[in-house]
Design a protein around this motif. Structure first.
Motif, PDB file in Angstrom:
ATOM      1  N   ASP A  29       0.579  -1.499  -0.136  1.00 50.16           N
ATOM      2  CA  ASP A  29       0.401   0.357   0.114  1.00 50.16           C
ATOM      3  C   ASP A  29       0.609   1.064   0.388  1.00 50.16           C
ATOM      4  O   ASP A  29       0.708   1.871  -0.703  1.00 50.16           O
ATOM      5  N   ARG A  30       2.170   1.253   0.977  1.00 48.71           N
ATOM      6  CA  ARG A  30       2.786   2.368   1.025  1.00 48.71           C
ATOM      7  C   ARG A  30       3.845   2.533  -0.401  1.00 48.71           C
ATOM      8  O   ARG A  30       3.372   3.824  -0.886  1.00 48.71           O
ATOM      9  N   ASN A  78      -6.791  -3.782   3.342  1.00 54.90           N
ATOM     10  CA  ASN A  78      -5.760  -4.267   3.815  1.00 54.90           C
ATOM     11  C   ASN A  78      -6.398  -4.496   5.621  1.00 54.90           C
ATOM     12  O   ASN A  78      -5.442  -4.547   6.774  1.00 54.90           O
ATOM     13  N   SER A  90      -7.875  -0.200  -1.858  1.00 55.85           N
ATOM     14  CA  SER A  90      -6.628  -1.133  -1.248  1.00 55.85           C
ATOM     15  C   SER A  90      -6.231  -0.984  -0.078  1.00 55.85           C
ATOM     16  O   SER A  90      -6.239  -2.489   0.591  1.00 55.85           O
ATOM     17  N   LEU A  91      -5.878  -0.226   0.470  1.00 54.08           N
ATOM     18  CA  LEU A  91      -5.632   0.009   1.670  1.00 54.08           C
ATOM     19  C   LEU A  91      -6.394  -0.197   2.692  1.00 54.08           C
ATOM     20  O   LEU A  91      -6.090  -0.776   4.029  1.00 54.08           O
ATOM     21  N   ARG A 120       2.697   1.620  -3.572  1.00 56.76           N
ATOM     22  CA  ARG A 120       1.574   2.053  -4.425  1.00 56.76           C
ATOM     23  C   ARG A 120       1.244   3.508  -4.609  1.00 56.76           C
ATOM     24  O   ARG A 120       1.148   4.485  -5.451  1.00 56.76           O
ATOM     25  N   LEU A 179      -6.910   2.997  -4.468  1.00 52.18           N
ATOM     26  CA  LEU A 179      -5.399   2.414  -4.241  1.00 52.18           C
ATOM     27  C   LEU A 179      -5.797   2.667  -2.991  1.00 52.18           C
ATOM     28  O   LEU A 179      -5.428   2.340  -1.542  1.00 52.18           O
TER      29      LEU A 179
END
Length: 457
Positions: free
Chosen positions: A204-205, A280, A276-277, A207, A273
């Motif tokens: 994540d970081r 998670n 997505s984070l 992206r 994106l």
């Protein structure tokens, strides 16, 4: 009260406010939703106005007094932001919001020149909005704000990842049972579970760090639809560099200003994106809740507040639940942003305010979630005794023996011995003439390799 008029008519406005007639009409037209502007967005908006007046002054379009008064007003943005009162979700593709800023700056600049509000020695359109359109100012301010907010979010992710990796090292020798579909599976190290979370956040970081390359392309100078109508060529060539200089944000002029004005797919990309984070963070938070639950109890969750108004002594995983709620909101916002980005028509997306507002709100929610989690995870402790007990009580601990005896054979002996591991291993040892103590000790340490046996039928 003071009076202002436009081509629609005349209205009375309170002497205490800096906004003007366009803002007044917007307040009447758009009932307040309770939504608030992101602070970075307001800062970016004022800084674009400041950069524009610098370029227009350098090109000879403004005199010294007008220039200096607008610069001073823009620099007072932290005070003047309280007069940006149009609802973030107002109609008109952001025109009322742009005019709200223009009027506030113009009235404050007029005051600085010794005039009265609504006298407009500094005009909101002819001076503050010179060579601009809502359609290039608004998305540019949004992109600058998103870049600024994304950088802060990435910093939060880095700290959260670091904190999880610290726990990974602390817990790396603690063996426990792993689970699939909430059922006992095979042994794993508690530290390995934390390490998997850290790796997910690492993606994540990366992206979110990389997406800045796409978001920094702006359409400022394109005015209404990207053709640059009503703006001189020298202004169009200089304005992006000046905004970069004023904001210290590395934006770049879009290669195709028309494309950058009408197509907002980059916001959908950023939102995806962020989603997505969020996915998670929900997974990590739910795992923490499960591991700390009364039935599993393999980690000891921090006691940060009372968990019940009726059950004394109860402690709940409130921070993971907080992160889950905010992250679920981000997923919902992503659907909204995706649909809004697809609904632009021809040369403009009329839903730009909503797209930018909820992208920034998603970042804000994720910043709050990661901040809360990074402090909470620091306080998590292992329950080694429970980890060992759960591991040794699980019949799945015998799984490694399938390499020695075969899947069906191990299954049969487990069933015959009522899923008692030690009895099943004892019976297998007798049948195959294997040293029971050596086998059970290897099994408990999850090290069956190298026994030298080849006992499969």
């Amino acid at each position: 009260m003071r009076k202002e008029k436009d081509f629609i008519g005349e209205v009375e406005i309170s002497d205490n406010v800096y906004y003007g007639i366009h803002t007044f009409r917007a307040l009447n037209n758009f009932p307040n939703t309770g939504e608030k502007f992101n602070e970075s967005f307001l800062w970016a908006f004022f800084m674009i106005k400041k950069a524009a007046v610098i370029v227009n002054y350098e090109l000879g379009y403004l005199n010294d007094k007008i220039y200096e008064s607008i610069i001073k007003a823009c620099d007072e943005w932290e005070i003047l932001k309280n007069d940006i009162v149009v609802d973030p979700l107002s109609g008109g593709a952001g025109t009322s919001i742009n005019m709200n800023v223009n009027e506030v700056i113009a009235n404050r600049a007029t005051e600085l020149l010794g005039g009265e509000k609504s006298e407009y020695i500094v005009n909101p359109l002819d001076h503050v909005n010179m060579h601009q359109s809502t359609n290039d100012v608004f998305p540019t301010a949004g992109k600058i704000a998103i870049i600024k907010e994304l950088r802060e979010l990435v910093e939060n992710i880095i700290i959260l990842q670091d904190n999880i990796q610290i726990k990974e090292k602390e817990f790396i020798k603690i063996r426990k049972i792993g689970r699939t579909q909430l059922m006992d599976a095979v042994p794993i190290l508690l530290g390995q579970e934390f390490g998997a979370w850290a790796d997910a956040l690492s993606r994540d970081r990366w992206r979110l760090y990389k997406v800045e390359e796409r978001i920094r392309s702006v359409n400022i100078g394109g005015t209404a639809i990207g053709t640059g109508i009503a703006a001189p060529k020298n202004y169009i060539l200089k304005i992006t560099n000046k905004i970069r200089e004023v904001t210290k944000i590395g934006i770049a002029k879009a290669e195709n200003l028309i494309d950058a004005t009408q197509n907002l797919d980059v916001f959908s990309e950023v939102s995806g994106l962020l989603k997505s984070l969020a996915v998670n963070l929900i997974k990590i938070s739910n795992d923490i809740r499960l591991l700390g639950s009364s039935s599993i109890n393999e980690v000891i969750l921090p006691k940060i507040q009372a968990g019940s108004s009726i059950m004394p002594g109860k402690i709940n995983p409130v921070i993971p639940e907080y992160a889950i709620q905010l992250s679920m909101s981000v997923i919902a916002f992503d659907n909204l942003i995706t649909n809004a980005a697809s609904l632009g028509n021809l040369e403009l997306n009329h839903l730009t305010p909503m797209i930018i507002h909820y992208t920034l709100k998603s970042i804000e929610f994720l910043k709050k979630s990661t901040y809360a989690l990074k402090k909470y995870i620091n306080l998590i402790q292992p329950n080694e005794e429970r980890c060992t007990k759960n591991l040794m009580q699980s019949f799945t601990l015998i799984t490694p023996l399938i390499e020695l005896f075969g899947y069906e054979e191990v299954s049969d002996f487990l069933k015959k011995n009522n899923y008692n591991i030690e009895k099943a291993v004892e019976e297998l040892s007798k049948k195959y003439n294997v040293n029971y103590n050596e086998l059970i000790n290897k099994l408990k340490s999850n090290k069956t390799a190298g026994l030298g046996y080849n006992l499969k039928k």
